[in-house]
Write an enzyme that holds these catalytic residues in place. Structure first.
Site, PDB file in Angstrom:
ATOM      1  N   GLY A   1     -26.686 -40.114 -25.542  1.00 52.44           N
ATOM      2  CA  GLY A   1     -27.278 -38.900 -24.983  1.00 52.44           C
ATOM      3  C   GLY A   1     -27.778 -39.151 -23.564  1.00 52.44           C
ATOM      4  O   GLY A   1     -28.249 -40.243 -23.263  1.00 52.44           O
TER       5      GLY A   1
ATOM      6  N   GLY B   1     -17.645 -40.799 -31.016  1.00 50.33           N
ATOM      7  CA  GLY B   1     -16.428 -41.592 -30.962  1.00 50.33           C
ATOM      8  C   GLY B   1     -16.615 -43.030 -30.527  1.00 50.33           C
ATOM      9  O   GLY B   1     -16.216 -43.413 -29.439  1.00 50.33           O
TER      10      GLY B   1
ATOM     11  N   THR C   1     -32.892 -44.492 -23.250  1.00 45.20           N
ATOM     12  CA  THR C   1     -33.027 -43.459 -24.274  1.00 45.20           C
ATOM     13  C   THR C   1     -34.362 -42.761 -24.109  1.00 45.20           C
ATOM     14  O   THR C   1     -35.382 -43.414 -23.866  1.00 45.20           O
ATOM     15  CB  THR C   1     -32.913 -43.987 -25.724  1.00 45.20           C
ATOM     16  N   ILE C   2     -34.335 -41.455 -24.240  1.00 42.68           N
ATOM     17  CA  ILE C   2     -35.611 -40.732 -24.183  1.00 42.68           C
ATOM     18  C   ILE C   2     -36.441 -41.075 -25.417  1.00 42.68           C
ATOM     19  O   ILE C   2     -37.642 -40.878 -25.429  1.00 42.68           O
ATOM     20  CB  ILE C   2     -35.427 -39.190 -24.091  1.00 42.68           C
ATOM     21  N   ASP C   3     -35.793 -41.600 -26.463  1.00 42.13           N
ATOM     22  CA  ASP C   3     -36.499 -41.849 -27.730  1.00 42.13           C
ATOM     23  C   ASP C   3     -37.415 -43.072 -27.676  1.00 42.13           C
ATOM     24  O   ASP C   3     -38.266 -43.241 -28.544  1.00 42.13           O
ATOM     25  CB  ASP C   3     -35.488 -42.054 -28.868  1.00 42.13           C
TER      26      ASP C   3
ATOM     27  N   MET D   1     -37.521 -34.271 -30.132  1.00 51.50           N
ATOM     28  CA  MET D   1     -36.484 -35.241 -30.507  1.00 51.50           C
ATOM     29  C   MET D   1     -37.098 -36.617 -30.771  1.00 51.50           C
ATOM     30  O   MET D   1     -38.306 -36.801 -30.634  1.00 51.50           O
ATOM     31  CB  MET D   1     -35.452 -35.356 -29.391  1.00 51.50           C
ATOM     32  N   GLY D   2     -36.226 -37.575 -31.067  1.00 53.11           N
ATOM     33  CA  GLY D   2     -36.700 -38.940 -31.278  1.00 53.11           C
ATOM     34  C   GLY D   2     -35.968 -39.693 -32.365  1.00 53.11           C
ATOM     35  O   GLY D   2     -36.272 -40.844 -32.644  1.00 53.11           O
TER      36      GLY D   2
ATOM     37  N   ARG E   1     -45.453 -19.969 -35.885  1.00 50.80           N
ATOM     38  CA  ARG E   1     -44.220 -19.896 -35.086  1.00 50.80           C
ATOM     39  C   ARG E   1     -43.750 -21.319 -34.767  1.00 50.80           C
ATOM     40  O   ARG E   1     -44.575 -22.244 -34.669  1.00 50.80           O
ATOM     41  CB  ARG E   1     -44.464 -19.187 -33.757  1.00 50.80           C
TER      42      ARG E   1
END
Ligand code: F6P
Length: 370
Positions: free
Chosen positions: A15, A85, A149-151, A193-194, A288
């Site tokens: 990503g 892939g 990675t942003i994670d 995310m994460g 919400r």
């Protein structure tokens, strides 16, 4: 020998994360200063082994200083990326209409020889770095990895670039949601995310003063979450903010996975909506959900991420010059150094449940639903 390097390749895989372009720019500047040529492989390794996708023959492109001018502050990656892939298990259609995973790594290794690359700088997360390491071993290639990675879930490095930007954005979003939650006396659920790690949720949730944070590392009980919301209500706090990591796990082991397909990593999603529905039914409070999703991967990298990216890119070139291979550059304050890719590949760094940040959150009265 390191000083026989003349031509290197760069690839970005997994990503996208803010800071990829800054790494590419630093690599190009540091390498061309040493008299090396730099080529970018487009879309992970696709540009080198799937020529049919690049009818103009531009699957591998020269990266000059001209080409990387003015990109340090830009999100995304100018050479493209993919998180689909794995070439070692590439899904291929079969005659009977089914799909089968096939090892196509040999085509990449042949491509490296064809282009005359002396080394590869692979910028990616756990998956991409593992592929780079396997390519290095199988093809006897010289490879240096750059962790992305942003994670923030990679072993061996104090931080990956992209994470600070993602946390800053999520914190801003939580700040903004406070005013609407307060005005409408609602519960707002924010999904971030994460994957299987809760770094983005914990850091943004504590910085944004959330009331509840749900992360994969601390299995939650939804009744405990509802208790926290009700306790706040009793204390006159008519709104609450719940930050949910996409991969958070309930005490019974349930997670929310939306995709599990051949050639693709499992994809999380939908947990925020589920938690919101459960909380509305348990507390009777209007609830919400906002999913920050890919917004966390976009935009301008923070100054911290830019600097880290530039340091990583330049350090990767220095590593090659020193004759290193099979290593990944890592942040080990106050410096950037190298460790074997093996120490990073196929591993996930989770939030330690006894870390200072978790203890701080608990001291601030934030619930983890446990
Ligand atoms: O690894 C980065 C990441 O953003 C994860 O946090 C998320 O689960 C995943 O990528 C989503 O990937 P995509 O939707 O691009 O397949």
């Amino acid at each position: 020998m390191a000083n026989d390097i003349k031509r290197i390749a760069v690839s970005t895989g997994g990503g996208d994360a803010p800071g990829l372009n800054a790494v590419i720019r630093a690599v190009v500047h540091a390498a061309t200063r040493r008299g090396w040529e730099v080529y970018g492989i487009r879309d992970g390794y696709n540009g080198i082994f799937l020529p049919e996708k690049y009818p103009n023959g531009d699957g591998v492109i020269p990266l000059t200083r001209e080409k990387v001018r003015g990109i340090t502050h830009l999100g995304g990656t100018i050479i493209g990326t993919t998180n689909r892939g794995n070439p070692f298990n590439y899904p291929m259609p079969q005659a009977d209409g089914t799909m089968k995973e096939v090892d196509r790594s040999g085509e990449i290794i042949d491509g490296f020889k064809k282009y005359g690359f002396d080394a590869l700088i692979a910028i990616g997360g756990d998956g991409s770095l593992s592929i780079a390491n396997d390519l290095a071993k199988r093809g006897n290639l010289r490879v240096v990895g750059v962790p992305k990675t942003i994670d923030n879930d990679l072993e061996g490095t104090v931080a990956t670039f992209g994470f600070d930007t993602a946390v800053s954005f999520a914190t801003d979003a939580i700040d903004r949601l406070h005013s609407t939650a307060q005005s409408h006396h609602r519960v707002m659920v924010v999904e971030v995310m994460g994957r299987t790690a809760g770094w983005i949720a914990v850091n943004s949730g504590v910085a944004g003063t959330a009331d509840v944070i749900l992360i994969p590392e601390i299995p939650y009980d939804i009744n405990k979450v509802a208790e926290k919301i009700n306790a706040r209500e009793k204390a006159g706090r008519s709104f609450s903010i719940i930050v949910v990591a996409e991969g958070a796990k309930a005490k019974d082991g349930t997670t929310s996975v939306v995709e599990r397909e051949l050639g693709k990593a499992e994809r999380f999603g939908g947990l925020g909506e589920k938690v919101a529905a459960q909380i509305q039914s348990l507390t009777g409070k209007e609830t919400r959900c906002v999913v920050l999703g890919h917004l966390l991967r976009g935009g301008t990298p923070t100054a911290f991420d830019r600097l880290l990216s530039l340091r990583f890119g330049a350090a990767a070139v220095r590593a090659l010059e020193e004759g290193q291979s099979g290593v990944v550059v890592v942040l080990n304050p106050p410096t950037v150094n190298y460790i074997p890719i093996e120490q990073v590949a196929h591993r996930v760094r989770l939030v330690p449940v006894d870390s200072d940040t978790i203890l701080t959150a608990r001291d601030l009265g934030i619930s983890f639903g446990d």
